[in-house]
Enzyme design. Structure first.
Site, PDB file in Angstrom:
ATOM      1  N   ASP A  90      13.971 -13.862  -3.359  1.00 29.81           N
ATOM      2  CA  ASP A  90      12.665 -14.510  -3.467  1.00 29.81           C
ATOM      3  C   ASP A  90      12.553 -15.720  -2.544  1.00 29.81           C
ATOM      4  O   ASP A  90      11.437 -16.171  -2.250  1.00 29.81           O
ATOM      5  CB  ASP A  90      12.414 -14.981  -4.909  1.00 29.81           C
ATOM      6  CG  ASP A  90      12.134 -13.820  -5.853  1.00 29.81           C
ATOM      7  OD1 ASP A  90      11.774 -12.736  -5.369  1.00 29.81           O
ATOM      8  OD2 ASP A  90      12.281 -13.999  -7.077  1.00 29.81           O
TER       9      ASP A  90
ATOM     10  N   GLU B 197      22.805 -23.353   1.748  1.00 31.04           N
ATOM     11  CA  GLU B 197      22.562 -23.683   0.344  1.00 31.04           C
ATOM     12  C   GLU B 197      21.365 -24.616   0.211  1.00 31.04           C
ATOM     13  O   GLU B 197      20.999 -25.012  -0.891  1.00 31.04           O
ATOM     14  CB  GLU B 197      23.795 -24.319  -0.279  1.00 31.04           C
ATOM     15  CG  GLU B 197      25.011 -23.411  -0.301  1.00 31.04           C
ATOM     16  CD  GLU B 197      26.198 -24.062  -0.981  1.00 31.04           C
ATOM     17  OE1 GLU B 197      26.327 -23.941  -2.207  1.00 31.04           O
ATOM     18  OE2 GLU B 197      26.991 -24.696  -0.266  1.00 31.04           O
TER      19      GLU B 197
ATOM     20  N   ARG C 198      17.484 -25.931   2.516  1.00 27.97           N
ATOM     21  CA  ARG C 198      16.196 -25.438   2.986  1.00 27.97           C
ATOM     22  C   ARG C 198      16.110 -25.454   4.511  1.00 27.97           C
ATOM     23  O   ARG C 198      16.295 -26.506   5.144  1.00 27.97           O
ATOM     24  CB  ARG C 198      15.077 -26.302   2.402  1.00 27.97           C
ATOM     25  CG  ARG C 198      13.687 -25.910   2.853  1.00 27.97           C
ATOM     26  CD  ARG C 198      12.635 -26.854   2.277  1.00 27.97           C
ATOM     27  NE  ARG C 198      11.311 -26.491   2.751  1.00 27.97           N
ATOM     28  CZ  ARG C 198      10.536 -25.574   2.172  1.00 27.97           C
ATOM     29  NH1 ARG C 198      10.945 -24.955   1.085  1.00 27.97           N
ATOM     30  NH2 ARG C 198       9.350 -25.282   2.669  1.00 27.97           N
TER      31      ARG C 198
ATOM     32  N   GLY D 230      24.083 -27.868  -0.348  1.00 23.28           N
ATOM     33  CA  GLY D 230      23.205 -27.654  -1.480  1.00 23.28           C
ATOM     34  C   GLY D 230      22.149 -28.746  -1.605  1.00 23.28           C
ATOM     35  O   GLY D 230      22.461 -29.926  -1.597  1.00 23.28           O
TER      36      GLY D 230
ATOM     37  N   SER E  40      17.698 -30.435   3.228  1.00 22.72           N
ATOM     38  CA  SER E  40      16.421 -29.968   3.756  1.00 22.72           C
ATOM     39  C   SER E  40      16.280 -30.364   5.212  1.00 22.72           C
ATOM     40  O   SER E  40      16.657 -31.468   5.599  1.00 22.72           O
ATOM     41  CB  SER E  40      15.262 -30.551   2.937  1.00 22.72           C
ATOM     42  OG  SER E  40      14.015 -30.093   3.418  1.00 22.72           O
TER      43      SER E  40
ATOM     44  N   SER F   7      26.281 -36.651   2.790  1.00 24.01           N
ATOM     45  CA  SER F   7      25.550 -36.200   1.612  1.00 24.01           C
ATOM     46  C   SER F   7      24.585 -37.282   1.138  1.00 24.01           C
ATOM     47  O   SER F   7      24.935 -38.464   1.071  1.00 24.01           O
ATOM     48  CB  SER F   7      26.525 -35.852   0.473  1.00 24.01           C
ATOM     49  OG  SER F   7      27.322 -34.751   0.823  1.00 24.01           O
TER      50      SER F   7
ATOM     51  N   ARG G 254      25.737 -43.791   5.511  1.00 21.61           N
ATOM     52  CA  ARG G 254      25.189 -45.050   5.034  1.00 21.61           C
ATOM     53  C   ARG G 254      26.336 -45.937   4.555  1.00 21.61           C
ATOM     54  O   ARG G 254      27.161 -45.491   3.755  1.00 21.61           O
ATOM     55  CB  ARG G 254      24.179 -44.808   3.903  1.00 21.61           C
ATOM     56  CG  ARG G 254      23.394 -46.058   3.505  1.00 21.61           C
ATOM     57  CD  ARG G 254      22.371 -45.735   2.431  1.00 21.61           C
ATOM     58  NE  ARG G 254      21.344 -44.830   2.886  1.00 21.61           N
ATOM     59  CZ  ARG G 254      20.265 -45.194   3.582  1.00 21.61           C
ATOM     60  NH1 ARG G 254      20.114 -46.470   3.923  1.00 21.61           N
ATOM     61  NH2 ARG G 254      19.370 -44.310   3.953  1.00 21.61           N
ATOM     62  N   HIS G 255      26.376 -47.154   5.047  1.00 16.90           N
ATOM     63  CA  HIS G 255      27.429 -48.086   4.656  1.00 16.90           C
ATOM     64  C   HIS G 255      27.315 -48.347   3.153  1.00 16.90           C
ATOM     65  O   HIS G 255      26.251 -48.709   2.645  1.00 16.90           O
ATOM     66  CB  HIS G 255      27.303 -49.391   5.440  1.00 16.90           C
ATOM     67  CG  HIS G 255      28.494 -50.283   5.340  1.00 16.90           C
ATOM     68  ND1 HIS G 255      28.785 -51.029   4.214  1.00 16.90           N
ATOM     69  CD2 HIS G 255      29.495 -50.545   6.240  1.00 16.90           C
ATOM     70  CE1 HIS G 255      29.888 -51.715   4.417  1.00 16.90           C
ATOM     71  NE2 HIS G 255      30.346 -51.440   5.631  1.00 16.90           N
ATOM     72  N   SER G 256      28.401 -48.174   2.439  1.00 12.82           N
ATOM     73  CA  SER G 256      28.360 -48.237   0.981  1.00 12.82           C
ATOM     74  C   SER G 256      28.098 -49.634   0.439  1.00 12.82           C
ATOM     75  O   SER G 256      27.707 -49.789  -0.722  1.00 12.82           O
ATOM     76  CB  SER G 256      29.678 -47.708   0.399  1.00 12.82           C
ATOM     77  OG  SER G 256      30.774 -48.506   0.837  1.00 12.82           O
TER      78      SER G 256
END
Length: 299
Positions: free
Chosen positions: A146, A179, A181, A196, A199, A238, A271-273
């Site tokens: 789908d 996983e 888009r 996952g 996008s 991520s 991104r720097h934590s």
């Protein structure tokens, strides 16, 4: 190049509107049948469609369907064939387990097949059907059919997991894990992993014209987003949504907009934590380990 194919067309009995056209790879006259046809709500016939040039825009629903088939057959790559105006040529269709009909005919279809032993379902209402109802790509796995539209281009070795989505005029060029888009017009190079929930921006919404592509051996981390193109051997951390306007700190301390890095290779975006600043550092694309080759051997 001129392309000429024989297709089986369904049209609405009352209005004559084209519902869909299926073009067998064999280019033979192969008929279809369904309960909607048996009930007389749609009728089938054979049609020969010729495309004089794939650079010209389609002029009919029949020609639009052939162009979508060519993409899903991997006969052409995304963005190599003109699809201008395709939305205006295709009718909105209720895709049902008893056959495709115009949405206004769904209730009539239910009534007409009430005596049939059939569990009736409407799988979707859309201008584009599921790819797998028309074209079965070679060497591909699809967890949820789908979520892959007709017109998706899936190269052998592609694995679409259950939450993966691929729009028309978009897809993969080789072994890939999807996983997330892949939006319209987006092209993903071989040995690339779309994590996952991730996008990639397409060209359908918001008037966007920038075509996004990913090269080879890239990793788009889970729940990440991408609004620029990547070269080869890149990683997007991520959860990081990288738009063209995102300000990125470079290894030398300078700050640039991400659009200035579009198409570059061997970059890790993170991104720097502690500060929250988006950074780009030079990296070796093998850092993330690459795809499992056995996983994408989809014979």
């Amino acid at each position: 190049m001129t392309i000429k194919r024989i297709g089986h067309r369904y049209s609405d009995t009352k209005t004559g509107a084209t519902i869909d056209v299926w073009f067998p790879r064999s280019n033979k006259e192969i008929a279809r049948n369904c309960l909607a046809s048996k009930a007389g709500l749609i009728k089938g016939d054979f049609v020969t469609v010729e495309i004089a040039s794939i650079d010209d825009a389609p002029t009919s629903a029949e020609e639009a369907y052939l162009r979508l088939h060519l993409l899903s057959e991997c006969a052409v790559k995304p963005n190599e064939i003109n699809l201008d105006g395709v939305f205006g040529l295709l009718n909105n269709v209720a895709w049902t387990t008893a056959g495709p009909v115009l949405p206004s005919e769904v209730e009539n279809l239910r009534e007409a097949i009430a005596d049939e032993v059939h569990q009736f379902n409407v799988t979707c209402v859309d201008k584009f059907p599921r790819m797998t109802d028309y074209v079965i790509p070679e060497g591909v796995r699809i967890g949820n059919a789908d979520r892959v539209r007709l017109g998706a281009h899936l190269a052998p070795g592609t694995t679409i997991m259950h939450e993966g989505f691929v729009n028309f005029n978009a897809g993969t060029l080789g072994n890939s894990m999807v996983e997330g888009r892949i939006s319209a017009s987006v092209v993903v190079g071989e040995n690339t992993d779309i994590g996952g929930g991730a996008s990639i921006m397409g060209t359908l919404s918001g008037g966007g014209k920038q075509v996004i592509s990913m090269g080879k051996r890239n990793l788009l981390g889970a729940n990440a987003g991408l609004g620029i193109s990547l070269g080869d051997d890149c990683i997007v951390e991520s959860g990081l949504y990288l738009t063209a306007g995102t300000k990125v700190k470079m290894p030398d301390g300078s700050i640039v907009s991400a659009r200035e890095l579009s198409g570059e290779s061997k970059l890790l975006f993170r991104r720097h934590s502690q500060t929250g600043a988006v950074e780009a550092i030079v990296t070796d694309g093998s850092l993330w380990g690459g795809l499992n080759s056995a996983l994408h051997s989809n014979d």
